[in-house]
Design a protein around this motif. Structure first.
Motif, PDB file in Angstrom:
ATOM      1  N   ARG A 109     100.886  90.969   4.320  1.00 39.32           N
ATOM      2  CA  ARG A 109     101.131  91.805   5.500  1.00 39.32           C
ATOM      3  C   ARG A 109     102.601  92.238   5.550  1.00 39.32           C
ATOM      4  NH1 ARG A 109      98.572  92.808  10.253  1.00 39.32           N
ATOM      5  NH2 ARG A 109      97.015  91.184  10.022  1.00 39.32           N
ATOM      6  N   GLU A 118     100.074 100.048   8.143  1.00 38.60           N
ATOM      7  CA  GLU A 118      99.365  99.083   8.973  1.00 38.60           C
ATOM      8  C   GLU A 118      98.508  98.245   8.022  1.00 38.60           C
ATOM      9  OE1 GLU A 118      95.850  98.992  12.295  1.00 38.60           O
ATOM     10  OE2 GLU A 118      96.738 100.934  11.821  1.00 38.60           O
ATOM     11  N   VAL A 120      95.134  95.448   7.706  1.00 34.32           N
ATOM     12  CA  VAL A 120      93.990  94.891   8.449  1.00 34.32           C
ATOM     13  C   VAL A 120      93.326  93.751   7.682  1.00 34.32           C
ATOM     14  CG1 VAL A 120      93.246  96.894   9.791  1.00 34.32           C
ATOM     15  CG2 VAL A 120      92.410  96.609   7.444  1.00 34.32           C
ATOM     16  N   ASP A 121      92.690  92.893   8.467  1.00 35.07           N
ATOM     17  CA  ASP A 121      91.816  91.856   7.928  1.00 35.07           C
ATOM     18  C   ASP A 121      90.392  92.395   8.117  1.00 35.07           C
ATOM     19  OD1 ASP A 121      90.167  89.751   7.488  1.00 35.07           O
ATOM     20  OD2 ASP A 121      91.255  88.341   8.781  1.00 35.07           O
ATOM     21  N   LEU A 122      89.725  92.736   7.012  1.00 35.18           N
ATOM     22  CA  LEU A 122      88.409  93.387   7.114  1.00 35.18           C
ATOM     23  C   LEU A 122      87.330  92.484   7.698  1.00 35.18           C
ATOM     24  CD1 LEU A 122      88.062  95.481   3.842  1.00 35.18           C
ATOM     25  CD2 LEU A 122      88.491  96.306   6.142  1.00 35.18           C
ATOM     26  N   VAL A 125      87.288  93.317  11.336  1.00 37.21           N
ATOM     27  CA  VAL A 125      87.473  94.702  11.762  1.00 37.21           C
ATOM     28  C   VAL A 125      86.168  95.309  12.305  1.00 37.21           C
ATOM     29  CG1 VAL A 125      86.928  96.035   9.681  1.00 37.21           C
ATOM     30  CG2 VAL A 125      88.881  96.671  11.098  1.00 37.21           C
ATOM     31  N   LEU A 148      88.054 103.406   9.386  1.00 37.61           N
ATOM     32  CA  LEU A 148      88.274 102.564  10.565  1.00 37.61           C
ATOM     33  C   LEU A 148      88.246 103.352  11.863  1.00 37.61           C
ATOM     34  CD1 LEU A 148      91.233 100.412   9.195  1.00 37.61           C
ATOM     35  CD2 LEU A 148      88.818  99.798   9.247  1.00 37.61           C
ATOM     36  N   GLU A 156      91.552 107.311   9.390  1.00 40.53           N
ATOM     37  CA  GLU A 156      92.209 106.078   8.952  1.00 40.53           C
ATOM     38  C   GLU A 156      91.288 105.322   8.019  1.00 40.53           C
ATOM     39  OE1 GLU A 156      93.825 103.664  12.019  1.00 40.53           O
ATOM     40  OE2 GLU A 156      94.865 105.360  12.968  1.00 40.53           O
ATOM     41  N   ALA A 158      90.848 102.079   5.328  1.00 43.50           N
ATOM     42  CA  ALA A 158      91.360 100.845   4.738  1.00 43.50           C
ATOM     43  C   ALA A 158      91.117 100.912   3.245  1.00 43.50           C
ATOM     44  CB  ALA A 158      90.648  99.642   5.339  1.00 43.50           C
ATOM     45  N   VAL A 182      95.455 102.463   5.430  1.00 40.16           N
ATOM     46  CA  VAL A 182      95.646 101.155   6.030  1.00 40.16           C
ATOM     47  C   VAL A 182      95.439 100.132   4.920  1.00 40.16           C
ATOM     48  CG1 VAL A 182      94.792  99.519   7.756  1.00 40.16           C
ATOM     49  CG2 VAL A 182      94.844 101.977   8.282  1.00 40.16           C
ATOM     50  N   ILE A 184      94.667  96.532   3.105  1.00 42.47           N
ATOM     51  CA  ILE A 184      93.742  95.423   3.337  1.00 42.47           C
ATOM     52  C   ILE A 184      94.431  94.130   2.936  1.00 42.47           C
ATOM     53  CG2 ILE A 184      91.559  94.394   2.609  1.00 42.47           C
ATOM     54  CD1 ILE A 184      90.679  97.332   1.976  1.00 42.47           C
ATOM     55  N   THR A 192      82.053  94.729   3.951  1.00 46.16           N
ATOM     56  CA  THR A 192      82.371  95.372   5.224  1.00 46.16           C
ATOM     57  C   THR A 192      81.612  96.692   5.364  1.00 46.16           C
ATOM     58  OG1 THR A 192      84.546  94.417   4.963  1.00 46.16           O
ATOM     59  CG2 THR A 192      84.286  96.005   6.743  1.00 46.16           C
TER      60      THR A 192
END
Ligand SMILES: [Zn+2]
Length: 618
Positions: A109, A118, A120-122, A125, A148, A156, A158, A182, A184, A192
């Motif tokens: 991160r 940015e 993200v934790d999938l 999400v 997303l 957006e 990921a 974004v 991951i 996901t």
């Protein structure tokens, strides 16, 4: 040319870790531990990015931040700090920090934040429906991106590598929209996509081979016209793969007034599968296709049908048993997934060492009747197959009659019950006695004729294995007497009864220790051996176990060995309760006691035992 990164932090470990992280990604990294050092370095060498701690030995990081931004207003400064209160964060942002990371932070991160992405934790999400509608599932799957949100006209996405410019260009052209990448930092894209779009939404690229195999009467394989069925075949393949990956024993496909549903039975419990919208329109095609694959009559919609599919893709080889029922809003399907290669061995069933020691000699006897009892889904046939694979040494002739044949064993003559042509357990058993068997396995004894034949086969020099549908071991004896078997015949043939249940195993990753006292157990109708409190485990739930708290199952057993003592009770036609109490008095473990041992060992929970074993068995 490498980009310049300056790390300002007085903790050497952090500096070393960050230097390694960024150098690996092509940066030139300088680390300094003081406010003064940071400013002096920046005067000599311009940086592209600064990572700045706020607590420095010779001054405040906030002041350093102000001075840096005053000299180079465009420089990207990301604060990394153990101070996480809102006032400090606001002040840092007001003084020009590009971002703020609170320690301890995830290093992946940190890297993406420094780069301005940015992250993200999938696994947690939730995708915006608008974004899902904007990006076709085929695009998501092919390019390994997960939509997303849509914000200010930008989609957006990921993606594993947000700096892949070529990929961005292609997606920009393909979607006709600007893309905001974004990064991951955790989770699996394919999983996901499946979760958010629903099973059946996608088209997997893998080459599917599904063929049919009729166990008793081979029929020529018909090839389907490919074009319109290809999509449905892929969808069915995806459903089966999904169920198999989740360790499901059964896949349920049904339809009601609200539309279709799909569920998977995992460790004995049903769970909903997210369903894609296209499933509603494809429902009839799915059912038809399953029927074709299982060699059933697709024109018949009013009668129940049963069939079988041999599913073979790469390393996944499954024997699927298909059951079709005509229901109010359409036909419903249940598919049992059997893994032919997966036969348990005796020591994998979950018997205690003592039970294992008592059971082994019963299997070595050349004659006698050995029974397994329990309700549907208690793992009886798994135990019978474990017995057979132990006995299958090639020195004895083994013949079985089963419904259904769940596993095929080498060098064993296995017969499938076929009521349509009059092949029942009884007729099969009668015929197989002329087939020179040493060991006979009868799937189930449920009528007088089969019971009589099984006992007389055991009496005439065969080892007979079978199952009965009773709650505990002792009730097996009274069931056979009720079916008209004479007590003296049972005395000379019955060698043992194994009663069993399956309990879910606690997920070792997330199980929690709890202490339970005698009084609260008493309130549940449970007598605890010993005094005071006892240490048990309870289910919690984590990502590993899909938030269920459990993973896999094992057997709990009660073994009734028929010795002279039990025989004397049997001949007097004593009740099952008396037989049971007598066996316990001689030290046999009841189902409950076997379960209690597993629970104390942390393998299962009290809640699970209580769920599986009704009050009268505690
Ligand atoms: Zn878990």
């Amino acid at each position: 040319m490498p980009r310049e990164l300056l790390v300002v932090d007085d903790e050497p470990q952090i500096c070393t870790a960050l230097a390694a992280l960024f150098e690996e990604r092509g940066f030139h990294v300088t680390t300094v531990g003081t406010a003064q050092g940071a400013l002096e370095h920046l005067e000599r060498t311009p940086a592209d990015i600064v990572l700045l701690d706020l607590r420095l030995p010779d001054g405040s990081g906030l002041d350093v931040l102000s001075q840096i931004k005053h000299q180079v207003p465009t420089l990207r400064v990301v604060v990394i700090s153990g101070i996480g209160d809102q006032d400090t964060i606001r002040e840092a942002l007001e003084r020009g920090a590009s971002d703020y990371l609170t320690k301890p932070f995830d290093f992946a991160r940190c890297f993406y934040t420094a780069m301005g992405f940015e992250a993200v934790d999938l696994t947690t999400v939730q995708a915006d429906p608008e974004a899902l509608a904007r990006v076709p599932v085929a695009v998501a799957q092919q390019y390994h991106v997960m939509p997303l949100r849509i914000s200010q006209g930008m989609v957006e996405l990921a993606m594993a590598d947000p700096m892949d410019i070529q990929l961005l260009d292609e997606l920009h052209t393909l979607l006709g929209a600007d893309i905001r990448q974004v990064a991951i930092i955790a989770g699996d894209i394919a999983e996901t996509i499946r979760r958010c779009y629903g099973v059946g939404a996608g088209v997997s690229q893998s080459d599917v081979r599904v063929s049919r195999r009729e166990p008793a009467l081979p029929t020529p394989v018909r090839e389907e016209s490919s074009a319109e069925t290809a999509g449905v075949v892929r969808l069915i393949n995806e459903l089966i793969q999904h169920a198999h990956a989740n360790r499901a024993s059964d896949l349920h496909v049904g339809i009601g007034a609200q539309g279709p549903w799909i569920q998977e039975r995992i460790d004995g419990v049903l769970y909903d599968v997210p369903v894609a919208k296209q499933l509603t329109t494809l429902y009839l095609s799915i059912i038809s296709r399953f029927k074709v694959m299982a060699n059933l009559n697709i024109a018949e919609h009013r009668l129940p049908q049963d069939g079988r599919i041999w599913f073979d893709q790469g390393t996944t080889k499954l024997d699927l048993r298909v059951s079709v029922l005509p229901t109010l809003h359409g036909e419903s399907l249940v598919i049992r997934l059997l893994e032919p290669s997966r036969v348990f061995q005796l020591d994998q069933l979950g018997l205690t060492e003592e039970q294992h020691g008592q059971l082994a000699p019963l299997l070595e006897k050349p004659t006698g009747l050995l029974l397994v009892t329990g309700p549907t889904g208690s793992g009886k046939s798994t135990s019978l197959y474990a017995f057979l694979s132990k006995l299958n040494t090639g020195r004895a002739s083994i013949v079985t009659i089963e419904d259904p044949i769940e596993h095929e064993l080498p060098h064993i003559a296995q017969m499938q019950v076929q009521p349509k042509i009059g092949l029942s357990f009884a007729t099969g058993l009668r015929s197989m006695l002329r087939h020179d068997p040493d060991i006979i396995m009868v799937g189930e004894i449920r009528d007088q004729e089969t019971a009589n034949l099984a006992v007389s086969a055991a009496l005439t020099g065969h080892l007979v294995l079978s199952t009965l549908h009773t709650n505990d071991a002792a009730s097996g004896i009274t069931r056979l007497l009720d079916l008209g078997i004479e007590p003296f015949l049972l005395c000379s043939t019955l060698s043992g009864i194994l009663s069993q249940r399956l309990v879910r195993l606690l997920c070792p990753k997330c199980r929690q220790s709890v202490s339970v006292d005698k009084a609260s157990l008493m309130a549940m109708g449970i007598t605890m051996p010993g005094e005071g409190t006892t240490q048990l485990w309870r289910a919690k739930g984590c990502k590993q176990c899909r938030e269920t708290g459990y993973h896999g199952r094992t057997g709990v057993f009660e073994l009734l060995t028929v010795d002279h003592h039990i025989r004397s009770l049997l001949i007097k036609r004593m009740s099952s309760t008396q037989i049971r109490q007598s066996a316990m008095a001689q030290g046999a473990n009841s189902l409950w006691q076997s379960g209690w041992l597993k629970m104390q060992a942390g393998l299962t929970s009290l809640e699970e035992l209580v769920r599986i074993l009704p009050r009268e068995l505690r």
